[in-house]
Design a protein around this motif. Structure first.
Motif: not given
Length: 126
Positions: A39-44
């Motif tokens: 999980q990357a910042p701001g992503k699912e």
């Protein structure tokens, strides 16, 4: 009680390699189908790879195929993710997940996994 613990994350330059490890306590490791998500910042949270209880079948997300390798050593209760040719877009928190299953295929669906680790951060940057 089942506990999942990841290790091995860190900071690496583009084109570099890292190896993530995951251990599962509580039950026999070879009762578990395993997977890696990230999980990357701001992503699912998205699937990376999965492996059957025996290690005989693996699946990969298209963007990591050919660069990442999932494997397991049931004698050592360890799941591995070898990551080569890392790119900045691989930067994310990586999670190990487990479900009790001895089927002959594995799932890349997040909802199928009951047990999750706390995650290990991978940062790819120059």
């Amino acid at each position: 009680q089942v506990q999942v613990v990841e290790s091995g994350g860190g900071l690496v330059q583009p084109g570099g390699s890292l190896r993530l490890s995951c251990t599962v306590s509580g039950g026999s490791f070879d009762d578990y189908e395993m997977a890696w998500f990230r999980q990357a910042p701001g992503k699912e949270r998205e699937p990376v790879s999965c492996i059957t209880w025996s290690g005989g079948t693996t699946y990969y997300q298209f963007s990591v195929k050919g660069r990442f390798t999932i494997s397991r050593d049931n004698a050592k209760n360890t799941l591995l993710l070898q990551m080569n040719s890392l790119k900045p877009e691989d930067t994310a928190m990586y999670y190990c997940a487990a479900r009790r299953s001895r089927r002959d295929w594995c799932s890349l669906m997040r909802s199928e996994y009951n047990y999750w680790g706390q995650g290990t951060q991978v940062t790819v940057s120059s």
